[in-house]
Design an enzyme around this catalytic site. Structure first.
Site, PDB file in Angstrom:
ATOM      1  N   HIS A  58       3.440  -1.939  10.010  1.00  0.00           N
ATOM      2  CA  HIS A  58       2.511  -1.476   8.967  1.00  0.00           C
ATOM      3  C   HIS A  58       1.281  -2.364   8.930  1.00  0.00           C
ATOM      4  O   HIS A  58       1.363  -3.547   8.601  1.00  0.00           O
ATOM      5  CB  HIS A  58       3.193  -1.470   7.598  1.00  0.00           C
ATOM      6  CG  HIS A  58       2.367  -0.800   6.532  1.00  0.00           C
ATOM      7  ND1 HIS A  58       2.054   0.535   6.577  1.00  0.00           N
ATOM      8  CD2 HIS A  58       1.776  -1.279   5.402  1.00  0.00           C
ATOM      9  CE1 HIS A  58       1.333   0.869   5.514  1.00  0.00           C
ATOM     10  NE2 HIS A  58       1.136  -0.226   4.791  1.00  0.00           N
ATOM     11  N   HIS A  60      -3.125  -2.380   8.014  1.00  0.00           N
ATOM     12  CA  HIS A  60      -4.447  -1.866   7.660  1.00  0.00           C
ATOM     13  C   HIS A  60      -5.430  -2.879   8.253  1.00  0.00           C
ATOM     14  O   HIS A  60      -5.687  -3.920   7.644  1.00  0.00           O
ATOM     15  CB  HIS A  60      -4.642  -1.788   6.148  1.00  0.00           C
ATOM     16  CG  HIS A  60      -3.658  -0.903   5.437  1.00  0.00           C
ATOM     17  ND1 HIS A  60      -3.694   0.475   5.522  1.00  0.00           N
ATOM     18  CD2 HIS A  60      -2.615  -1.206   4.623  1.00  0.00           C
ATOM     19  CE1 HIS A  60      -2.709   0.981   4.775  1.00  0.00           C
ATOM     20  NE2 HIS A  60      -2.046  -0.016   4.233  1.00  0.00           N
ATOM     21  N   ARG A  81      -7.473  -3.850  -5.286  1.00  0.00           N
ATOM     22  CA  ARG A  81      -7.853  -2.611  -4.603  1.00  0.00           C
ATOM     23  C   ARG A  81      -9.357  -2.351  -4.690  1.00  0.00           C
ATOM     24  O   ARG A  81      -9.960  -1.836  -3.745  1.00  0.00           O
ATOM     25  CB  ARG A  81      -7.070  -1.433  -5.196  1.00  0.00           C
ATOM     26  CG  ARG A  81      -7.184  -0.160  -4.384  1.00  0.00           C
ATOM     27  CD  ARG A  81      -6.336   0.953  -4.949  1.00  0.00           C
ATOM     28  NE  ARG A  81      -6.845   1.439  -6.223  1.00  0.00           N
ATOM     29  CZ  ARG A  81      -6.592   2.653  -6.710  1.00  0.00           C
ATOM     30  NH1 ARG A  81      -5.801   3.483  -6.041  1.00  0.00           N
ATOM     31  NH2 ARG A  81      -7.078   3.037  -7.860  1.00  0.00           N
ATOM     32  N   ARG A 205       0.618   9.909  -5.068  1.00  0.00           N
ATOM     33  CA  ARG A 205      -0.543  10.087  -5.943  1.00  0.00           C
ATOM     34  C   ARG A 205      -1.770  10.539  -5.167  1.00  0.00           C
ATOM     35  O   ARG A 205      -2.719  11.072  -5.746  1.00  0.00           O
ATOM     36  CB  ARG A 205      -0.824   8.809  -6.733  1.00  0.00           C
ATOM     37  CG  ARG A 205      -1.047   7.583  -5.926  1.00  0.00           C
ATOM     38  CD  ARG A 205      -1.083   6.295  -6.767  1.00  0.00           C
ATOM     39  NE  ARG A 205      -0.720   5.138  -5.999  1.00  0.00           N
ATOM     40  CZ  ARG A 205      -1.542   4.492  -5.170  1.00  0.00           C
ATOM     41  NH1 ARG A 205      -2.787   4.902  -5.046  1.00  0.00           N
ATOM     42  NH2 ARG A 205      -1.122   3.450  -4.497  1.00  0.00           N
ATOM     43  N   HIS A 266       7.250  -0.262   1.769  1.00  0.00           N
ATOM     44  CA  HIS A 266       7.489  -1.060   0.563  1.00  0.00           C
ATOM     45  C   HIS A 266       8.807  -0.669  -0.119  1.00  0.00           C
ATOM     46  O   HIS A 266       9.697  -1.482  -0.254  1.00  0.00           O
ATOM     47  CB  HIS A 266       6.329  -0.998  -0.438  1.00  0.00           C
ATOM     48  CG  HIS A 266       5.021  -1.404   0.136  1.00  0.00           C
ATOM     49  ND1 HIS A 266       4.822  -2.643   0.701  1.00  0.00           N
ATOM     50  CD2 HIS A 266       3.833  -0.731   0.255  1.00  0.00           C
ATOM     51  CE1 HIS A 266       3.574  -2.726   1.135  1.00  0.00           C
ATOM     52  NE2 HIS A 266       2.959  -1.581   0.899  1.00  0.00           N
ATOM     53  N   ASP A 317       0.871  -5.587   6.957  1.00  0.00           N
ATOM     54  CA  ASP A 317       0.163  -4.816   5.934  1.00  0.00           C
ATOM     55  C   ASP A 317      -1.275  -5.283   5.743  1.00  0.00           C
ATOM     56  O   ASP A 317      -2.150  -4.959   6.532  1.00  0.00           O
ATOM     57  CB  ASP A 317       0.972  -4.871   4.637  1.00  0.00           C
ATOM     58  CG  ASP A 317       0.494  -3.884   3.574  1.00  0.00           C
ATOM     59  OD1 ASP A 317      -0.477  -3.153   3.831  1.00  0.00           O
ATOM     60  OD2 ASP A 317       1.092  -3.843   2.493  1.00  0.00           O
TER      61      ASP A 317
END
Length: 444
Positions: A58, A60, A81, A205, A266, A317
């Site tokens: 994982h 990004h 974020r 979401r 997660h 991540d």
């Protein structure tokens, strides 16, 4: 092309064996010979402990530009974020290639031979499509090729900012508008020797419930891996319960998302029913302990998930650090803190999560093992550094997991080719310089 590697010590899935010769032809292992006490003539010598190449399940890549910057002050996942969105808004395809190339080279230096890139930065700022719709994704694929590692591009559907709310200004470049439009664009991406194409649902979401099945069907048709951020934050669970009357895991189950090619990333805040659903469908779990602790997410129920039937993999991540050995160590140590008991996984089990099981989660099902027929992907850890010196070599697995770090990686070999030799990247010799230049460009 044929080459023989002589491994001073090798972890062969369960035990550490001294003196192992590995024959490689055209990037694949053709034979593994034990009890070879000295290097055969012409063999390449790998001193230390050699493991299968590690799988970072994982990633990004652009989050690497946040390292240290987000450690100023306090806050929550949600305030973090907002800083992340600011970085995402600045990236061009060329900037993304340069940054990802350096990030993937850092991974190679840490013994990673394959990465799962959870990719949702699809369009230009404001959401305008590039002339080549997958320009950003292709930049990541090219960056991995330059850095010498394999990549599974997990092209991500990201259609909403929350339940029933449209994308925000920063999120517009993530969104294709609908799952059908996402599928049309993602279908243009193709596998290659070093790249596999998978799918991802950003979260429950970010993809409306009535469009989840479209993404799942796209992956199912192609027998491709499907990943999803799942219950990382309690706020997501609360919002899902308020909107749909069920947990995110139940919502995914009801729309056909769960299954043996699916990995929940997660899986932090789960109910007993959630754990049973994930285990019962053989849905995998990717734990990212260094990010989960950095973002104050919490500690996921990894032991219960594994006992229920969910295979564990590991990822870095947000790249607060890039060190799969630390991820493996942290998963065990987190569980010790929670339970106040020791020894939930053997070192071999933790290495398996960082290698074979991570590759499986990324669709490289024959990788992550030192055996005939497997890709010749290897990483060698020094057993004579200040961190690793002293223990008997037969305890090499324990040394790797509980004492070593990415700094102890001496060699990384991918498809039989030396990508890192003696701690130096063979095609990007100044990785720190490349990283600094790429990150400086982001903040200009």
């Amino acid at each position: 092309m044929h080459v023989t590697y002589w491994l001073e010590h090798a972890w062969l899935d369960t035990f550490v064996e001294p003196g192992v010769a590995v024959d490689v032809t055209d990037g694949r292992i053709t034979a593994v010979r034990k009890d070879v006490t000295a290097p055969p003539p012409g063999a390449e010598v790998l001193r230390g402990l050699t493991l299968p190449g590690l799988a970072n399940a994982h990633s990004h890549a652009f989050h690497r530009a946040l390292r240290s910057t987000v450690q100023v002050g306090s806050g929550t996942f949600w305030t973090w974020r907002e800083v992340m969105y600011g970085v995402a808004s600045r990236l061009t395809p060329d900037m993304y290639f340069d940054l990802a190339r350096a990030v993937y080279a850092e991974m190679a230096l840490a013994g990673v031979s394959a990465v799962g890139e959870f990719h949702y930065l699809h369009h230009a700022p404001g959401g305008t499509a590039y002339a080549e719709p997958n320009t950003m994704g292709e930049a990541l694929i090219a960056a991995a090729a330059d850095a010498g590692i394999r990549i599974t591009l997990l092209d991500t559907a990201y259609l909403a900012s929350g339940f029933g709310t449209p994308p925000t200004r920063h999120q517009q470049r993530f969104s294709d508008g609908t799952a059908d439009a996402w599928a049309e664009r993602a279908s243009l991406l193709k596998d290659s020797d070093h790249a596999r194409i998978g799918a991802a649902i950003h979260s429950v979401r970010a993809v409306p419930a009535d469009q989840l099945a479209t993404v799942a069907a796209w992956a199912q048709t192609r027998m491709a891996p499907l990943h999803v951020h799942l219950s990382e934050q309690t706020a997501e669970n609360d919002a899902c319960l308020a909107t749909h009357g069920c947990t995110p895991t139940r919502l995914l189950a009801d729309h056909g998302v769960l299954g043996p090619r699916t990995t929940g990333v997660h899986n932090t805040h789960l109910t007993d029913e959630d754990i049973a659903l994930l285990g019962g469908t053989s849905t995998g779990t990717c734990m990212c302990p260094t990010t989960e602790r950095d973002l104050a997410d919490g500690i996921g129920p990894a032991t219960r998930l594994q006992k229920a039937g969910s295979t564990l993999s590991l990822g870095s991540d947000s790249h607060a650090v890039i060190d799969l050995l630390e991820e493996a160590r942290a998963m065990e140590l987190n569980e010790r803190l929670r339970s106040r008991t020791r020894g939930h996984w053997t070192a071999a089990s933790l290495l398996r999560a960082a290698s074979a099981d991570g590759h499986e989660a990324l669709g490289w099902r024959d990788a992550g093992r030192i055996e005939a027929g497997a890709p010749a992907d290897l990483t060698t850890i020094a057993l004579d550094s200040v961190r690793t010196a002293g223990p008997l070599p037969r305890l090499g697995a324990e040394t790797a997991v509980f004492a070593a770090s990415a700094c102890d990686v001496r060699h990384t070999i991918v498809a039989g080719r030396h990508i890192v030799r003696d701690g130096v990247h063979t095609s990007i010799p100044d990785v720190p310089g490349a990283m600094a230049k790429a990150i400086t460009a982001v903040y200009k």
